[in-house]
Design an enzyme around this catalytic site. Structure first.
Site, short mmCIF file in Angstrom:
data_model
loop_
_atom_site.label_atom_id
_atom_site.label_comp_id
_atom_site.label_asym_id
_atom_site.label_seq_id
_atom_site.Cartn_x
_atom_site.Cartn_y
_atom_site.Cartn_z
N GLY A 57 -4.75 1.55 6.09
CA GLY A 57 -4.09 2.82 6.43
C GLY A 57 -2.64 2.61 6.83
N ASN B 258 1.42 0.35 6.51
CA ASN B 258 2.45 -0.34 5.72
C ASN B 258 3.02 0.44 4.53
OD1 ASN B 258 0.49 -3.25 6.33
ND2 ASN B 258 2.35 -2.72 7.42
N TYR C 288 1.41 2.35 2.19
CA TYR C 288 0.54 2.63 1.04
C TYR C 288 -0.07 4.04 1.16
CZ TYR C 288 1.55 -2.20 0.05
OH TYR C 288 2.22 -3.38 -0.22
#
Ligand code: FMN
Length: 367
Positions: free
Chosen positions: A182, A184, A186
């Protein structure tokens, strides 16, 4: 052993899974699968070294979750069908043979996809080109593609992809637990982040709405794997393409995010910051580790980010972390835990190993 290493080397259980110590290998993408996303022999050897070197827990690199839009990188391993799961089984068995536990990190790249053999098109909460540039060491170049905004069907497909990947990870690939990515920058973090999520439907708006996709993925994965499997989620402020990002509502956001995750069905939360001991927001304030502990008191807490110095790691444990995850220090010292026990020096990380492409190097396979 000094006082600052003793705590780290004590065992810990996550939802009934016994870890022999509190040292984990952080998830690290190494683009060393085949072009078709099947884990390689080199990967099994590479991951086994961490368990052999004493790490209690190894978290896999981000595994893509479906055959539509999830894949981020060329030669990234996937977990989308039985054959990919079977290939990963050689990796989990190699780790478990050395008394290490292994979690699968499930990842949907969303707008940060820079190499997806199933589609040239990337998807995101909104049609906004990501900041920054594609990563060269993962075969990328230039700006990110302009993503397509996901409709309800695409969102449902992405959720189903995570759920199926989790089922394959536990049922066929032999992973001991699941970490939902969930963090970084993305897909799930694109939904959480104010500037990349401009939606006006149920998935956009307030921080709680923007966390909604992560919560739905957790629910779907939990329904697939059952209550007995360790399940968690990785959360960050910073992103691979926007390193210094901070949540706009600071501690209020931390309370919403960690407080909601507390009752979402996960067993652990994995927080990552560039330097995990630093104040999360203003000068002199608490770290994200301390805030996660405060607002999610029941969850197991994995802390990551510059914690290779054992005094720093000890500080994170004192602030409420239960497990310390090491990234670059684990690459430089796959036997980091054994080095602590044996009072051997910890080697500095040399970035050379990740260049020009961040694939696993032969030097990392030697014992
Ligand atoms: C080569 C490399 C690949 C990474 N790939 C991932 C990944 O697949 N998933 C993820 O959540 N973080 C990934 N990260 C971030 C690390 O898990 C970790 O957060 C970061 O290295 C900071 O921790 P450290 O200071 O202990 O290295 C990667 C980091 C590196 C260096």
């Amino acid at each position: 052993m000094t006082d600052s290493t003793r705590g780290i080397l004590t065992p810990y259980d996550i939802n009934g899974l016994h870890l022999r110590n509190r040292l984990a290998v952080a998830p690290m993408t190494r683009v060393s699968a085949s072009e078709t996303g099947h884990a390689s022999v080199a990967m099994a050897q590479y991951y086994a070294r961490f368990a052999q070197g004493g790490f209690g827990l190894v978290i896999s690199e981000g595994l893509y979750t479906d055959q539509q839009y999830a894949q981020g990188y060329r030669c990234q391993p996937g977990i989308t069908d039985a054959a990919q799961a079977q290939a990963l089984r050689t990796v989990t068995e190699a780790v478990q043979a050395h008394q290490g536990a292994m979690f699968a990190q499930l990842m949907h790249a969303g707008a940060l996809s820079q190499g997806n053999r199933f589609s040239q098109q990337s998807v995101a909460p909104s049609a906004i080109r990501p900041k920054g540039e594609q990563m060269r060491f993962y075969y990328g170049e230039g700006h990110y593609h302009l993503p397509k905004a996901m409709d309800d069907e695409a969102i449902a497909d992405a959720i189903a992809g995570f759920a199926q990947a989790a089922r394959l990870a536990v049922g066929q690939a032999g992973f001991d637990g699941i970490e939902i990515h969930g963090a970084n920058g993305y897909l799930l973090d694109q939904f959480l982040t104010d500037y990349s999520n401009q939606r006006s439907d149920r998935w956009g708006g307030s921080t709680l709405n923007r966390l909604g996709l992560t919560l739905e993925v957790i629910k779907a994965v939990r329904a697939q794997v059952g209550d007995a499997v360790p399940l968690g989620v990785r959360i960050s402020q910073g992103k691979v393409n926007d390193f210094g990002h901070k949540w706009a509502n600071a501690e209020v956001d931390a309370e919403v995010i960690f407080g909601t995750l507390e009752d979402s069905g996960v067993d652990f939360v994995h927080v990552t910051e560039f330097e995990a001991w630093q104040p999360a927001f203003q000068e002199g304030g608490e770290s994200l580790v301390a805030l996660a502990r405060r607002y999610a008191p029941k969850l197991a807490l994995i802390a990551n980010g510059g914690l290779h110095d054992s005094a720093r790691a000890q500080q994170a444990l004192a602030e409420g972390a239960d497990v310390i995850a090491l990234g670059k220090a684990a690459l430089a010292n796959p036997d980091y835990p054994n080095r602590l026990v044996g009072k051997l020096p910890i080697k500095a990380f040399d970035g050379e190993v990740l260049g020009p492409i961040a694939d696993i190097k032969a030097s990392e396979l030697a014992l």
